[in-house]
Design a protein around this motif. Structure first.
Motif, PDB file in Angstrom:
ATOM      1  N   ALA A 129       2.371   1.615  -3.459  1.00 39.26           N
ATOM      2  CA  ALA A 129       1.337   2.055  -4.404  1.00 39.26           C
ATOM      3  C   ALA A 129       1.032   3.536  -4.215  1.00 39.26           C
ATOM      4  O   ALA A 129       0.853   4.269  -5.199  1.00 39.26           O
ATOM      5  CB  ALA A 129       0.070   1.230  -4.219  1.00 39.26           C
ATOM      6  N   GLY A 130       0.998   4.017  -2.976  1.00 39.28           N
ATOM      7  CA  GLY A 130       0.756   5.437  -2.722  1.00 39.28           C
ATOM      8  C   GLY A 130       1.871   6.313  -3.261  1.00 39.28           C
ATOM      9  O   GLY A 130       1.619   7.370  -3.864  1.00 39.28           O
ATOM     10  N   PHE A 158      -2.446   2.856   1.004  1.00 35.97           N
ATOM     11  CA  PHE A 158      -2.363   3.566  -0.269  1.00 35.97           C
ATOM     12  C   PHE A 158      -2.971   4.961  -0.150  1.00 35.97           C
ATOM     13  O   PHE A 158      -2.344   5.962  -0.517  1.00 35.97           O
ATOM     14  CB  PHE A 158      -3.066   2.752  -1.355  1.00 35.97           C
ATOM     15  CG  PHE A 158      -3.410   3.521  -2.589  1.00 35.97           C
ATOM     16  CD1 PHE A 158      -2.424   3.978  -3.444  1.00 35.97           C
ATOM     17  CD2 PHE A 158      -4.732   3.782  -2.908  1.00 35.97           C
ATOM     18  CE1 PHE A 158      -2.738   4.688  -4.586  1.00 35.97           C
ATOM     19  CE2 PHE A 158      -5.058   4.489  -4.042  1.00 35.97           C
ATOM     20  CZ  PHE A 158      -4.065   4.945  -4.889  1.00 35.97           C
ATOM     21  N   VAL A 181      -5.186  -0.392  -8.410  1.00 39.36           N
ATOM     22  CA  VAL A 181      -4.331  -0.706  -7.252  1.00 39.36           C
ATOM     23  C   VAL A 181      -4.799  -1.987  -6.577  1.00 39.36           C
ATOM     24  O   VAL A 181      -3.990  -2.865  -6.251  1.00 39.36           O
ATOM     25  CB  VAL A 181      -4.305   0.473  -6.250  1.00 39.36           C
ATOM     26  CG1 VAL A 181      -3.697   0.065  -4.927  1.00 39.36           C
ATOM     27  CG2 VAL A 181      -3.544   1.647  -6.839  1.00 39.36           C
ATOM     28  N   THR A 209      -2.352  -5.303  -6.618  1.00 44.72           N
ATOM     29  CA  THR A 209      -1.834  -5.781  -5.335  1.00 44.72           C
ATOM     30  C   THR A 209      -2.388  -7.158  -4.979  1.00 44.72           C
ATOM     31  O   THR A 209      -1.707  -7.944  -4.327  1.00 44.72           O
ATOM     32  CB  THR A 209      -2.129  -4.779  -4.203  1.00 44.72           C
ATOM     33  OG1 THR A 209      -3.535  -4.534  -4.136  1.00 44.72           O
ATOM     34  CG2 THR A 209      -1.371  -3.488  -4.419  1.00 44.72           C
ATOM     35  N   GLY A 237       0.817  -1.209   0.000  1.00 41.50           N
ATOM     36  CA  GLY A 237       0.000   0.000   0.000  1.00 41.50           C
ATOM     37  C   GLY A 237       0.850   1.259   0.000  1.00 41.50           C
ATOM     38  O   GLY A 237       0.548   2.233  -0.700  1.00 41.50           O
ATOM     39  N   TRP A 243      -0.744   8.469  -0.110  1.00 33.54           N
ATOM     40  CA  TRP A 243      -0.976   9.402  -1.201  1.00 33.54           C
ATOM     41  C   TRP A 243      -1.482  10.751  -0.667  1.00 33.54           C
ATOM     42  O   TRP A 243      -1.054  11.814  -1.101  1.00 33.54           O
ATOM     43  CB  TRP A 243      -1.964   8.802  -2.181  1.00 33.54           C
ATOM     44  CG  TRP A 243      -1.991   9.475  -3.540  1.00 33.54           C
ATOM     45  CD1 TRP A 243      -1.116  10.401  -4.009  1.00 33.54           C
ATOM     46  CD2 TRP A 243      -2.930   9.252  -4.577  1.00 33.54           C
ATOM     47  NE1 TRP A 243      -1.436  10.764  -5.280  1.00 33.54           N
ATOM     48  CE2 TRP A 243      -2.550  10.065  -5.661  1.00 33.54           C
ATOM     49  CE3 TRP A 243      -4.023   8.437  -4.707  1.00 33.54           C
ATOM     50  CZ2 TRP A 243      -3.254  10.090  -6.869  1.00 33.54           C
ATOM     51  CZ3 TRP A 243      -4.730   8.448  -5.895  1.00 33.54           C
ATOM     52  CH2 TRP A 243      -4.346   9.277  -6.962  1.00 33.54           C
TER      53      TRP A 243
END
Length: 137
Positions: free
Chosen positions: A67-68, A128, A90, A94, A64, A132
């Motif tokens: 991905a962020g 994530f 995402v 994942t 996570g 972000w």
């Protein structure tokens, strides 16, 4: 004679059953025993499950976070993107990464149920979105 209503009929039926069973000695009445299939786990199994749970949580948190960071570098604020499409991508990526990564670190994914997959994907999405959002500020 008056007609019986359904309430009085149901009250009389248990009495008939009780009378019929009272004629049979208690020793001859077979009662079904409830069998429980709860497996007692050994301390080693408990430790392995605990260790696997920690590993699953850490892997999901790292995925996570990665991905962020990637979404921040690729999309920035993401104003020109459809947010739910990014989130779906995402989740899909994942999921497949975890599906192939867990056997490599000796976690049996065949024992995973819906609850387990939902848990790890929730952790991924949570990290994530938090990473972000923090990078955007």
């Amino acid at each position: 004679m008056s007609k019986q209503n359904p309430k009085s009929k149901s009250r009389k039926e248990p009495a008939k059953i009780a009378e019929a069973t009272s004629a049979v000695p208690a020793a001859k009445i077979e009662t079904p025993e409830k069998k429980t299939f709860i497996k007692e786990r050994t301390p080693e199994e408990k430790q392995k499950e605990h260790r696997d749970g920690v590993v699953k949580t850490v892997v999901a948190a790292l995925l996570g976070t990665i991905a962020g960071i990637l979404c921040f570098h690729l999309y920035g604020a993401g104003e020109d993107r459809i947010w739910y499409a990014v989130l779906t991508i995402v989740i899909g990526l994942t999921y497949y990464i975890q599906k192939f990564l867990y056997p490599q670190i000796k976690i049996n994914t065949k024992e995973f149920k819906f609850k387990d997959w939902f848990y790890v994907e929730f952790i991924v999405v949570d990290f994530f979105l938090i990473v972000w959002t923090l990078l955007l500020n």
